[in-house]
Enzyme design. Structure first.
Site, PDB file in Angstrom:
ATOM      1  N   CYS A  10       0.873  -1.174   0.000  1.00  0.00           N
ATOM      2  CA  CYS A  10       0.000   0.000   0.000  1.00  0.00           C
ATOM      3  C   CYS A  10       0.908   1.222   0.000  1.00  0.00           C
ATOM      4  CB  CYS A  10      -0.980  -0.020   1.176  1.00  0.00           C
ATOM      5  SG  CYS A  10      -0.245   0.167   2.818  1.00  0.00           S
ATOM      6  N   ASN A  13       2.489   1.431   4.315  1.00  0.00           N
ATOM      7  CA  ASN A  13       2.792   0.168   4.993  1.00  0.00           C
ATOM      8  C   ASN A  13       2.505   0.235   6.491  1.00  0.00           C
ATOM      9  OD1 ASN A  13       5.676  -1.996   5.512  1.00  0.00           O
ATOM     10  ND2 ASN A  13       3.591  -2.591   5.025  1.00  0.00           N
ATOM     11  N   CYS A  15      -1.233   0.493   7.424  1.00  0.00           N
ATOM     12  CA  CYS A  15      -2.657   0.168   7.573  1.00  0.00           C
ATOM     13  C   CYS A  15      -3.035  -1.051   6.740  1.00  0.00           C
ATOM     14  CB  CYS A  15      -3.551   1.341   7.171  1.00  0.00           C
ATOM     15  SG  CYS A  15      -3.397   2.802   8.206  1.00  0.00           S
ATOM     16  N   ARG A  16      -3.261  -0.819   5.453  1.00  0.00           N
ATOM     17  CA  ARG A  16      -3.816  -1.869   4.596  1.00  0.00           C
ATOM     18  C   ARG A  16      -2.871  -3.035   4.361  1.00  0.00           C
ATOM     19  NH1 ARG A  16      -5.486   1.799  -0.284  1.00  0.00           N
ATOM     20  NH2 ARG A  16      -3.608   2.827   0.465  1.00  0.00           N
ATOM     21  N   SER A  17      -1.623  -2.757   3.977  1.00  0.00           N
ATOM     22  CA  SER A  17      -0.743  -3.887   3.652  1.00  0.00           C
ATOM     23  C   SER A  17      -0.386  -4.743   4.874  1.00  0.00           C
ATOM     24  CB  SER A  17       0.494  -3.439   2.867  1.00  0.00           C
ATOM     25  OG  SER A  17       1.227  -2.468   3.540  1.00  0.00           O
ATOM     26  N   ASP A 125      -8.641   3.085   1.793  1.00  0.00           N
ATOM     27  CA  ASP A 125      -7.646   3.448   2.791  1.00  0.00           C
ATOM     28  C   ASP A 125      -8.372   3.915   4.055  1.00  0.00           C
ATOM     29  OD1 ASP A 125      -5.540   4.426   4.295  1.00  0.00           O
ATOM     30  OD2 ASP A 125      -4.666   5.580   2.659  1.00  0.00           O
TER      31      ASP A 125
END
Length: 156
Positions: A10, A13, A15-17, A125
């Protein structure tokens, strides 16, 4: 086929990933898949930082401890080391295509490409949202992890 290796990417690096990494670790363990798993960001703002506290909290609610993860930035060698480089959104996928070295062998895809009916869609996000947004991101990460595990099993 060589041992699969998956890198989730993301922007920062944090939150999402990391959530996708955790969800995929759980899915791979559940299935007994032997796969290398990591995450990174296209940007360098959070290199060395732990995941966002809200990401840590949603992961813990689902029995995944990501407190020890540390942000890192995508490197050219990642495109040779990993068999799959998985972007969490279209903007990061475009950035990955741009920075991919000519000898990069990794398959590039969006996480939700592995989910029936969600191909081409981005994982939203949650950074500027609240806890509910992180719950939605976790659900997307779990759905993507299952679909990606199916894909990797079918390629073996």
């Amino acid at each position: 086929m060589s041992r699969p290796a998956v890198l989730f990417v993301c922007l920062g690096n944090i939150c999402r990933s990391p959530l996708a990494e955790a969800a995929f670790r759980q899915e791979a363990e559940r299935r007994g898949l032997d796969v290398e798993i990591d995450s990174a960001g296209t940007g360098a703002w959070h290199v060395g930082h732990p995941p966002d506290r809200r990401a840590q909290a949603v992961a813990l609610r689902h029995d995944a401890d990501i407190a020890g993860y540390r942000g890192r930035q995508v490197k050219p060698e990642d495109f040779r080391r990993f068999t799959h480089v998985v972007a969490l959104d279209r903007d990061n996928l475009a950035d990955l295509k741009r920075i991919r070295p000519s000898d990069g062998t990794a398959e590039l895809l969006l996480l939700l490409d592995a989910v029936e009916g969600r191909q081409g869609k981005s994982v939203a996000d949650p950074y500027y949202g609240d806890d509910a947004d992180f719950d939605i991101t976790w659900a997307d990460a779990v759905a993507g992890a299952k679909g990606l595990a199916d894909r990797i099993e079918s390629q073996s």
